[in-house]
Design an enzyme around this catalytic site. Structure first.
Site, PDB file in Angstrom:
ATOM      1  N   ARG A 144       1.123  -1.074   0.077  1.00  0.00           N
ATOM      2  CA  ARG A 144      -0.030  -0.041   0.099  1.00  0.00           C
ATOM      3  C   ARG A 144       1.013   1.016  -0.015  1.00  0.00           C
ATOM      4  O   ARG A 144       1.864   1.280   0.496  1.00  0.00           O
ATOM      5  CB  ARG A 144      -0.761   0.224   1.298  1.00  0.00           C
ATOM      6  CG  ARG A 144      -2.188  -0.814   1.198  1.00  0.00           C
ATOM      7  CD  ARG A 144      -2.952  -0.446   0.201  1.00  0.00           C
ATOM      8  NE  ARG A 144      -4.438  -1.118  -0.003  1.00  0.00           N
ATOM      9  CZ  ARG A 144      -4.721  -2.300  -0.775  1.00  0.00           C
ATOM     10  NH1 ARG A 144      -3.490  -2.654  -1.566  1.00  0.00           N
ATOM     11  NH2 ARG A 144      -5.758  -2.887  -0.932  1.00  0.00           N
ATOM     12  N   ASP A 186       4.487   0.011  -7.239  1.00  0.00           N
ATOM     13  CA  ASP A 186       3.078  -0.264  -7.864  1.00  0.00           C
ATOM     14  C   ASP A 186       1.972   0.387  -7.147  1.00  0.00           C
ATOM     15  O   ASP A 186       0.577   0.486  -7.567  1.00  0.00           O
ATOM     16  CB  ASP A 186       2.797  -1.862  -7.793  1.00  0.00           C
ATOM     17  CG  ASP A 186       1.649  -2.113  -8.675  1.00  0.00           C
ATOM     18  OD1 ASP A 186       1.519  -1.745  -9.931  1.00  0.00           O
ATOM     19  OD2 ASP A 186       0.602  -2.857  -8.020  1.00  0.00           O
ATOM     20  N   GLU A 216      -2.660   7.935  -4.642  1.00  0.00           N
ATOM     21  CA  GLU A 216      -3.126   7.438  -5.980  1.00  0.00           C
ATOM     22  C   GLU A 216      -4.686   7.555  -6.234  1.00  0.00           C
ATOM     23  O   GLU A 216      -5.115   7.375  -7.298  1.00  0.00           O
ATOM     24  CB  GLU A 216      -2.763   5.807  -6.111  1.00  0.00           C
ATOM     25  CG  GLU A 216      -3.633   5.013  -5.143  1.00  0.00           C
ATOM     26  CD  GLU A 216      -3.085   3.429  -5.331  1.00  0.00           C
ATOM     27  OE1 GLU A 216      -3.993   2.808  -5.457  1.00  0.00           O
ATOM     28  OE2 GLU A 216      -2.008   3.053  -4.985  1.00  0.00           O
ATOM     29  N   HIS A 239      -0.592   0.500 -10.074  1.00  0.00           N
ATOM     30  CA  HIS A 239      -1.542  -0.619  -9.199  1.00  0.00           C
ATOM     31  C   HIS A 239      -1.886  -1.762 -10.091  1.00  0.00           C
ATOM     32  O   HIS A 239      -3.040  -2.124 -10.259  1.00  0.00           O
ATOM     33  CB  HIS A 239      -2.607   0.108  -8.560  1.00  0.00           C
ATOM     34  CG  HIS A 239      -3.272  -0.578  -7.296  1.00  0.00           C
ATOM     35  ND1 HIS A 239      -3.435   0.098  -6.261  1.00  0.00           N
ATOM     36  CD2 HIS A 239      -3.294  -1.873  -6.979  1.00  0.00           C
ATOM     37  CE1 HIS A 239      -3.796  -0.639  -5.243  1.00  0.00           C
ATOM     38  NE2 HIS A 239      -3.861  -1.816  -5.843  1.00  0.00           N
TER      39      HIS A 239
END
Length: 329
Positions: free
Chosen positions: A234, A258, A263, A295
């Site tokens: 996360r 990622d 985000e 992500h």
């Protein structure tokens, strides 16, 4: 059961339709669930949400008023949901706890390999028929020390993969896995000690009050110079501004992510025709030793199939008056 799927992505719709097999009446909307968009759920029994949706207390109250009784997440993580408010309101919430830990761990390894061996930079050069090898030097993973922060389902697979590369593996977790110690020579140690010895750090912990901004300037200061950090967990597990400072002063040799702590209004969208305004993301995106994916670690056929099937399974249980084992309270 009438179900409204918020934040529906084109890549997942067919998987959900196939898993549903016309059992439930599913409606898709690309709209993100919020207090303003909650009104779209009028007349629906259940909603399905994605990791980018943020059902706060106010949003949940509106869903309750609109007749929504169930919420099924198309993700394992549920830090974006006010579980306490949902419980008080009587809205049942379930997630997809085990869609594919392999997908996440394998993506982390892919990020590590691409970052270390500078594969993106090399490919960009070759696209221009430039075959110069200057500034493309990486290092062997064999005999390097990797620190795996979080050795749950995903972290365990990361340990097994890196053992295959011949790495010395250290780990940090509040719950130690003895089988990893016995079979893969994992050595558990305090987080500070791990940061001091690791050439590579891969993060696989959930986001909660204990892990929020877990990686901050205090830990970065004691890391080995040139350490590579991989985050597929996360975004907010990392204090991004501190990582940027670590990259700038060369304490951190490379960073692959990622996930990103801001985000929510960025990932899963095409913003190529807009002017970026997120200063931290702009800084990261122009650094040559930073690799970013949006992500997508979960994005495999197997994971999408499991997410869809578990989502429909949760709905099936509720429609039959049965509690699903994936309920979160």
């Amino acid at each position: 059961m009438k179900v409204l799927v918020f934040s529906a992505k084109n890549f997942e719709k067919e998987y959900l339709k196939n898993a549903n097999n016309k059992k439930h009446k599913i409606t898709f909307t690309e709209t993100t669930l919020s207090s303003k968009s909650a009104i779209q759920a009028v007349g629906f029994d259940a909603v399905s949400i994605f990791s980018g949706d943020k059902p706060c207390g106010i949003t949940l109250e509106k869903l309750k008023d609109f007749g929504v009784k169930y919420m099924t997440l198309r993700s394992a993580g549920y830090d974006n949901v006010n579980i306490g408010a949902a419980s008080i309101l009587g809205i049942k919430v379930a997630n997809v706890p085990n869609y594919s830990p392999n997908a996440i761990a394998e993506h982390a390894v892919g990020l590590l390999l691409a970052l270390n061996r500078k594969l993106v930079k090399a490919n960009n050069r070759v696209k221009q028929f430039n075959f110069n090898l200057d500034n493309l030097i990486g290092f062997d993973l064999n005999n390097k020390t990797i620190g795996v922060i979080g050795t749950g389902k995903i972290g365990s697979i990361m340990v097994k993969i890196m053992h295959g590369f011949g790495c010395h593996i250290t780990g940090f977790d509040i719950n130690e896995n003895s089988s990893l110690v016995d079979n893969y020579n994992l050595k558990y140690m305090p987080l500070e000690a791990l940061c001091k010895v690791a050439d590579i750090i891969s993060i696989h912990v959930p986001l909660n009050t204990d892990t929020h901004h877990l990686i901050d300037e205090n830990l970065i200061e004691i890391m080995k110079p040139g350490v590579l950090i991989i985050n597929t967990a996360r975004g907010a597990v990392i204090e991004t501004s501190h990582v940027i400072t670590g990259l700038q002063n060369k304490t951190i040799g490379g960073f692959a992510m990622d996930v990103y702590e801001k985000e929510h209004d960025i990932f899963f969208k095409d913003l190529s025709n807009t002017i970026p305004t997120d200063d931290m993301l702009i800084k990261l995106n122009v650094m040559p030793n930073v690799l970013i994916t949006g992500h997508q670690a979960f994005l495999t056929k197997e994971a999408l199939t499991n997410i869809a099937e578990t989502t429909i399974y949760n709905l099936d249980c509720w429609s039959e008056g049965v509690k699903t084992e994936n309920e979160l309270f």
